[in-house]
Scaffold this motif. Structure first.
Motif, PDB file in Angstrom:
ATOM      1  N   LEU A 108       0.820  -1.207   0.000  1.00  0.00           N
ATOM      2  CA  LEU A 108       0.000   0.000   0.000  1.00  0.00           C
ATOM      3  C   LEU A 108       0.856   1.261   0.000  1.00  0.00           C
ATOM      4  N   THR A 109       1.940   1.251   0.768  1.00  0.00           N
ATOM      5  CA  THR A 109       2.785   2.438   0.906  1.00  0.00           C
ATOM      6  C   THR A 109       3.898   2.506  -0.135  1.00  0.00           C
ATOM      7  N   GLY A 110       4.122   1.409  -0.850  1.00  0.00           N
ATOM      8  CA  GLY A 110       5.203   1.379  -1.820  1.00  0.00           C
ATOM      9  C   GLY A 110       6.580   1.285  -1.182  1.00  0.00           C
ATOM     10  N   MET A 111       6.637   0.828   0.070  1.00  0.00           N
ATOM     11  CA  MET A 111       7.899   0.716   0.797  1.00  0.00           C
ATOM     12  C   MET A 111       8.420  -0.727   0.746  1.00  0.00           C
ATOM     13  N   ASP A 112       9.682  -0.891   1.124  1.00  0.00           N
ATOM     14  CA  ASP A 112      10.310  -2.221   1.053  1.00  0.00           C
ATOM     15  C   ASP A 112       9.796  -3.161   2.135  1.00  0.00           C
ATOM     16  N   ILE A 113       9.675  -2.652   3.346  1.00  0.00           N
ATOM     17  CA  ILE A 113       9.339  -3.504   4.481  1.00  0.00           C
ATOM     18  C   ILE A 113       8.389  -2.765   5.423  1.00  0.00           C
ATOM     19  N   PRO A 251      -8.901   0.962  21.208  1.00  0.00           N
ATOM     20  CA  PRO A 251      -7.547   0.858  20.664  1.00  0.00           C
ATOM     21  C   PRO A 251      -7.521   0.933  19.143  1.00  0.00           C
ATOM     22  N   TYR A 252      -6.457   1.553  18.622  1.00  0.00           N
ATOM     23  CA  TYR A 252      -6.243   1.642  17.190  1.00  0.00           C
ATOM     24  C   TYR A 252      -4.963   0.896  16.837  1.00  0.00           C
ATOM     25  N   CYS A 253      -4.429   1.163  15.672  1.00  0.00           N
ATOM     26  CA  CYS A 253      -3.249   0.428  15.215  1.00  0.00           C
ATOM     27  C   CYS A 253      -2.447   1.311  14.266  1.00  0.00           C
ATOM     28  N   GLY A 254      -1.206   1.569  14.623  1.00  0.00           N
ATOM     29  CA  GLY A 254      -0.338   2.340  13.736  1.00  0.00           C
ATOM     30  C   GLY A 254       0.446   1.425  12.822  1.00  0.00           C
ATOM     31  N   TYR A 255       0.803   1.951  11.653  1.00  0.00           N
ATOM     32  CA  TYR A 255       1.694   1.185  10.785  1.00  0.00           C
ATOM     33  C   TYR A 255       3.007   1.941  10.625  1.00  0.00           C
ATOM     34  N   LEU A 256       4.071   1.193  10.369  1.00  0.00           N
ATOM     35  CA  LEU A 256       5.392   1.767  10.112  1.00  0.00           C
ATOM     36  C   LEU A 256       6.062   0.937   9.031  1.00  0.00           C
ATOM     37  N   ALA A 257       6.390   1.602   7.930  1.00  0.00           N
ATOM     38  CA  ALA A 257       7.072   0.946   6.813  1.00  0.00           C
ATOM     39  C   ALA A 257       8.316   1.758   6.463  1.00  0.00           C
ATOM     40  N   ALA A 258       9.324   1.102   5.910  1.00  0.00           N
ATOM     41  CA  ALA A 258      10.585   1.790   5.655  1.00  0.00           C
ATOM     42  C   ALA A 258      11.319   1.151   4.486  1.00  0.00           C
ATOM     43  N   THR A 259      12.421   1.792   4.098  1.00  0.00           N
ATOM     44  CA  THR A 259      13.290   1.217   3.082  1.00  0.00           C
ATOM     45  C   THR A 259      14.111   0.093   3.707  1.00  0.00           C
ATOM     46  N   GLU A 260      14.611  -0.776   2.858  1.00  0.00           N
ATOM     47  CA  GLU A 260      15.390  -1.914   3.365  1.00  0.00           C
ATOM     48  C   GLU A 260      16.652  -1.457   4.079  1.00  0.00           C
ATOM     49  N   ALA A 261      17.181  -0.288   3.710  1.00  0.00           N
ATOM     50  CA  ALA A 261      18.390   0.221   4.349  1.00  0.00           C
ATOM     51  C   ALA A 261      18.192   0.475   5.837  1.00  0.00           C
ATOM     52  N   LEU A 262      16.945   0.669   6.257  1.00  0.00           N
ATOM     53  CA  LEU A 262      16.642   0.957   7.663  1.00  0.00           C
ATOM     54  C   LEU A 262      16.126  -0.263   8.420  1.00  0.00           C
ATOM     55  N   LEU A 263      16.275  -1.433   7.828  1.00  0.00           N
ATOM     56  CA  LEU A 263      15.717  -2.653   8.405  1.00  0.00           C
ATOM     57  C   LEU A 263      16.118  -2.846   9.868  1.00  0.00           C
TER      58      LEU A 263
END
Length: 420
Positions: A108-113, A251-263
């Motif tokens: 959905l976000t177009g991120m690696d992970i 309760p809700y739910c946050g998402y966090l996605a990042a580039t593979e370099a920040l794994l």
């Protein structure tokens, strides 16, 4: 217990609570279970709820249609439990749901992970800032534009504890503060509904050696470019719109996605796919950069779990809706919001606060007091929006209006007709 805390009576215990906030019930004497149930039933009947009011509230929590399959999935006894599986590999069902959630968020976000989820969007944004500080070694983050005030408050609390500065600037003034910053953080759309040029802000961050962190509305990503497309380093956001009821704020739910370099900098945990010694597909906790599993001084975060059940609800929602369904939700919401905005702007005494692009949330400037306008709408059974004067001194005459697929065309007409 009163003696231990140093209070002489129960009244002393609550003496610090302001009178206008003290809503303790004056309960009658002993009651049977039947009488108690009836008593509280009468009290509950005095509440107003969104089944009887037409809501145009937004500001980070939205009323959206939830397919019945979502509640069926999260109500299954295999999942509906408060227990955290510390022997995670024995819980293959849970690990697969986490893996599917991560996969959907990354797509959905177009991120690696993506990680297994965060507590909510505010925590996700703050943890992303910590990632940037650790990655760059710099001690300042720049917040561009009107980010959700509650997210900003959590970010500032993290900054105070971790020792990094949080500097807020207008989206057009980022260049003045970006030097030596760890990250540029912006919200898309921002708190007042405005869309920003993500490519420009991301480019400015990278030119100065900073990371670009985007707080992106997940439903908006069905229409606008995802953060990964314009090179953002970290994407965060709130999953409440993805099949989660309003629930009085959580309760809700946050998402966090990042580039593979920040794994290796990602907080919490990640589930991964593997095969066992017999070649069968299986799931494991691939990475757990958290204080329970590595030396505390090496941990990037003290986040040690995830919103598994709520993330499962979001996973079920995205699976049921699919790409076309999510896009349709976004299109209908946007079309109806623009229709309502046009009708409001055509009415004397009301103008749109901004002339830039927006999706389904927009700010309206009122000649009459916002308190009066919202009061009149409420008298007509309409929750007309959020008073922006609560958050911004320069917007005391503005109301934030949100429109979703749950607001029918008839309700839009009723809103405009009820405006004083």
């Amino acid at each position: 217990m009163l003696e231990v805390v140093g209070a002489k009576s129960q009244e002393d215990l609550f003496s610090s609570v302001p009178a206008e906030l003290d809503h303790r019930l004056e309960l009658p004497g002993g009651m049977s279970e039947l009488e108690l149930t009836q008593y509280f039933g009468k009290l509950a009947a005095e509440n107003q709820d969104l089944t009887r009011l037409d809501s145009f509230l937004g500001a980070g929590a939205y009323r959206r249609f939830i397919p019945s399959a979502v509640s069926q999935v999260i109500s299954r006894p295999e999942f509906y439990t408060a227990y955290t599986p510390y022997q995670a590999e024995a819980s293959q069902g849970w690990l697969q749901t986490i893996f599917e959630f991560q996969s959907l968020i990354a797509e959905l976000t177009g991120m690696d992970i993506a990680n297994a989820s965060m507590y909510e969007a505010a925590t996700a944004m703050a943890e992303a800032a910590v990632m940037a500080v650790v990655e760059t070694g710099r001690q300042k983050v720049v917040v561009a534009g009107r980010v959700h005030p509650e997210y900003l408050a959590v970010l500032q609390t993290y900054g105070a504890g971790r020792g990094f500065a949080v500097v807020s600037v207008a989206a057009t003034n980022v260049g003045e503060e970006i030097a030596d910053s760890a990250a540029v953080i912006f919200q898309q759309p921002d708190f007042t509904g405005q869309l920003h040029d993500g490519s420009t802000l991301t480019g400015m961050a990278h030119e100065n050696g900073a990371l670009a962190i985007v707080s992106a509305d997940p439903v908006s990503l069905a229409l606008v470019a995802p953060p990964g497309e314009y090179g953002a380093d970290i994407a965060v956001g709130e999953c409440q719109q993805l099949g989660i009821p309003l629930w009085y704020g959580g309760p809700y739910c946050g998402y966090l996605a990042a580039t593979e370099a920040l794994l290796r900098k990602i907080p919490g945990r990640l589930a991964g796919e593997t095969v066992d010694d017999q070649g069968r597909r299986g799931f494991v906790l691939t990475l757990q950069a958290r204080e329970q599993h590595i030396r505390r001084e090496s941990a990037t975060s003290n986040i040690c779990t995830n919103q598994a059940l709520i993330a499962l609800g979001a996973t079920a929602y995205l699976s049921v809706m699919g790409e076309k369904g999510l896009r349709r939700v976004a299109e209908v919401s946007t079309a109806r919001a623009h229709h309502l905005a046009g009708m409001i702007a055509a009415k004397p005494g009301y103008t749109l606060a901004f002339d830039g692009p927006f999706l389904w949330e927009f700010a309206v400037r009122c000649e009459k007091s916002t308190h009066e306008v919202l009061g009149v709408l409420r008298d007509h059974g309409i929750l007309g929006g959020v008073d922006l004067g609560r958050f911004y001194p320069d917007m005391t005459d503005c109301i934030l209006v949100a429109v979703t697929e749950m607001n029918s065309p008839e309700s839009l007409d009723a809103f405009v007709e009820a405006l004083p």
